[in-house]
Design an enzyme around this catalytic site. Structure first.
Site, PDB file in Angstrom:
ATOM      1  CE  LYS A  92      -4.179   1.885   2.100  1.00 20.05           C
ATOM      2  NZ  LYS A  92      -5.120   1.849   3.239  1.00 20.05           N
ATOM      3  CG  ASN A 128     -11.061   3.046  -2.811  1.00 17.24           C
ATOM      4  OD1 ASN A 128     -10.332   3.837  -2.215  1.00 17.24           O
ATOM      5  ND2 ASN A 128     -10.846   2.698  -4.086  1.00 17.24           N
ATOM      6  CG  ASN A 187      -0.765   6.484  -5.940  1.00 18.56           C
ATOM      7  OD1 ASN A 187      -1.366   7.017  -6.866  1.00 18.56           O
ATOM      8  ND2 ASN A 187      -1.385   5.943  -4.913  1.00 18.56           N
ATOM      9  CG  PHE A 188       2.840   9.906 -10.818  1.00 19.73           C
ATOM     10  CD1 PHE A 188       3.292  10.855  -9.911  1.00 19.73           C
ATOM     11  CD2 PHE A 188       3.779   9.197 -11.555  1.00 19.73           C
ATOM     12  CE1 PHE A 188       4.652  11.089  -9.739  1.00 19.73           C
ATOM     13  CE2 PHE A 188       5.139   9.432 -11.393  1.00 19.73           C
ATOM     14  CZ  PHE A 188       5.578  10.370 -10.483  1.00 19.73           C
ATOM     15  CB  SER A 189      -3.004   7.154 -10.761  1.00 20.25           C
ATOM     16  OG  SER A 189      -2.327   6.122 -10.073  1.00 20.25           O
ATOM     17  CB  CYS A 190      -4.443   8.353  -5.207  1.00 23.06           C
ATOM     18  SG  CYS A 190      -5.709   8.155  -3.932  1.00 23.06           S
ATOM     19  CE  LYS A 228      -2.387   1.712  -9.328  1.00 26.02           C
ATOM     20  NZ  LYS A 228      -2.629   1.076  -8.004  1.00 26.02           N
ATOM     21  CG  ASN A 255      -5.188   4.301  -8.980  1.00 30.09           C
ATOM     22  OD1 ASN A 255      -6.094   3.748  -8.372  1.00 30.09           O
ATOM     23  ND2 ASN A 255      -4.138   4.827  -8.364  1.00 30.09           N
ATOM     24  CB  THR A 256      -9.984   3.617  -8.674  1.00 25.39           C
ATOM     25  OG1 THR A 256      -9.337   4.664  -7.940  1.00 25.39           O
ATOM     26  CG2 THR A 256      -9.689   2.280  -8.026  1.00 25.39           C
TER      27      THR A 256
END
Length: 426
Positions: A92, A128, A187-190, A228, A255-256
């Site tokens: 995570k 989420n 993580n470039f995408s949350c 990402k 990503n989502t």
């Protein structure tokens, strides 16, 4: 045994063991590539398909990777993933200051198939509003180190995200690398949480910002870096191109998807409901699979066209619950396939089912290795104009009217359903 070369791909890894081979940044060289092989069956019994893959110098027993999220949130669950047989685990996402991360509950909502979202219907969508890890960085780092000590031959990837601060990114990279992790996914995408600090998708949606941060990351990192990608953008190939040109060895997608799961028609409150309120979140599970395939296809075609002489990787993500789902990503050029929501719904043992079903697919087509069919289906995508040209040419060659209606004037009211069915391909 017949063979047929399609495109240039990596050579096979050893089948006996899976040593961790870390590739340092200076001089990004990797083994040369060999051609695709589609193996025709011979008289001798067929060998069991080989699921092992080598990605950016890292050897995995299979292409199935735990995607960053709850399934990789602590030592206990990551150990379970390795014990069950996952090819790699992405932890995570961590940042320097976990105290800024405050999660709420409930933080998930589900969409079911069936009339009015019946509670007995199959779960096809999952939203989420969860943030990145809220555990102290020191705790996560200690667990990374423990996992690598216990599973030295397995691939552990750190997912990282930071504010728009060069020194912070450099410190975070240095600290996670000291634990012995094998690669980094940035993580470039949350899609939700702390965009005001230029974190997550706030970077991935701004190619200028992305280029700068990728430059910081790749100047510091000594292990392979995957970027990402966010699907919440007009053209996903633009940030993917920027990330690769800025030194990343691979991209992960998707990503989502930013979403609102729904409104409770009794209470009039949105879901997931926290004290009567909610916020848009990330959408995943089976319903996003076709969207993810489209995004991965676009990235793969761009990579093949613009980075064909380089050895970059692509990790497909989105709605994977079966071996067939995974095969589709690989057929579109993915080296690995990530699963997150699927594990939350079906458990860590899902990997055994995925492996068996993927092997069944490979046996059906006489594929011996993952590389035998990676990217094979990309050649069948074209423009609508070209589809028209191809069909007109086929009609001329057959000297017969194609299946279906000739033009819009041929639709009738009485036979509308049958006429529609006559033009469906599956």
């Amino acid at each position: 045994m017949a063979s047929l070369n399609f495109t240039q791909i990596r050579g096979k890894s050893s089948l006996a063991e899976f040593p961790v081979t870390r590739r340092l940044r200076p001089g990004l060289s990797l083994p040369g590539r060999v051609g695709f092989r589609v193996v025709a069956s011979a008289s001798t019994p067929a060998k069991e398909p080989d699921l092992s893959v080598t990605v950016n110098g890292l050897q995995m027993p299979n292409p199935f990777v735990i995607g960053s999220g709850p399934p990789g949130t602590n030592y206990t669950v990551m150990k379970r993933a390795f014990d069950e047989g996952w090819g790699a685990v992405i932890a995570k996402t961590v940042s320097l200051d976990a105290e800024k991360v405050i999660n709420v509950s409930p933080r998930y909502a589900r969409l079911r198939a069936g009339a009015n979202g019946s509670s007995r219907g199959q779960i096809i969508g999952w939203e989420n509003i969860e943030l990145i890890s809220d555990r102290p960085l020191e705790t996560m780092l200690k667990e990374f180190k423990q996992l690598k000590a216990e599973y030295p031959d397995r691939i552990l990837i750190a997912s990282i995200m930071e504010e728009y601060n060069k020194a912070a990114w450099e410190e975070l990279i240095d600290r996670v690398e000291q634990t012995g992790i094998d690669a980094i996914e940035v993580n470039f995408s949350c899609p939700h949480g702390m965009p005001e600090r230029k974190m997550g998708a706030a970077v991935g949606q701004d190619c200028g910002l992305l280029e700068e941060v990728c430059g910081w990351v790749n100047a510091k990192a000594t292990v392979p870096v995957w970027a990402k990608m966010t699907p919440n953008i007009t053209d996903i190939t633009e940030p993917a191109r920027v990330a690769l040109r800025s030194g990343c060895e691979g991209v992960s997608a998707i990503n989502t998807i930013m979403s609102v799961m729904g409104i409770d028609l009794k209470t009039l409150h949105p879901e997931p409901c926290v004290e009567g309120y909610s916020t848009p979140g990330g959408y995943s599970a089976k319903a996003v699979h076709p969207i993810a395939l489209g995004k991965v296809m676009n990235i793969a075609k761009m990579m093949k066209s613009e980075f064909k002489s380089k050895d970059y990787s692509l990790s497909g993500i989105g709605g994977v619950e079966t071996g067939g789902d995974a095969a589709e990503f690989i057929l579109l050029g993915a080296d690995t396939v990530q699963v997150c929501t699927g594990v939350m719904m079906h458990g860590y043992g899902l990997v055994k089912k995925l492996c068996e079903e993927l092997k069944d697919f490979m046996k059906m087509h006489n594929f011996s290795t993952i590389e035998d069919f990676r990217g094979v289906s990309l050649q069948y995508f074209t423009t609508h104009t070209d589809l028209v040209r191809r069909q007109q040419e086929a009609i001329r060659q057959r000297k017969a009217v194609r299946k279906g209606l000739e033009s819009d004037k041929d639709w009738t009211g009485d036979g509308f359903v049958k006429e529609t069915e006559s033009m469906v391909s599956n």
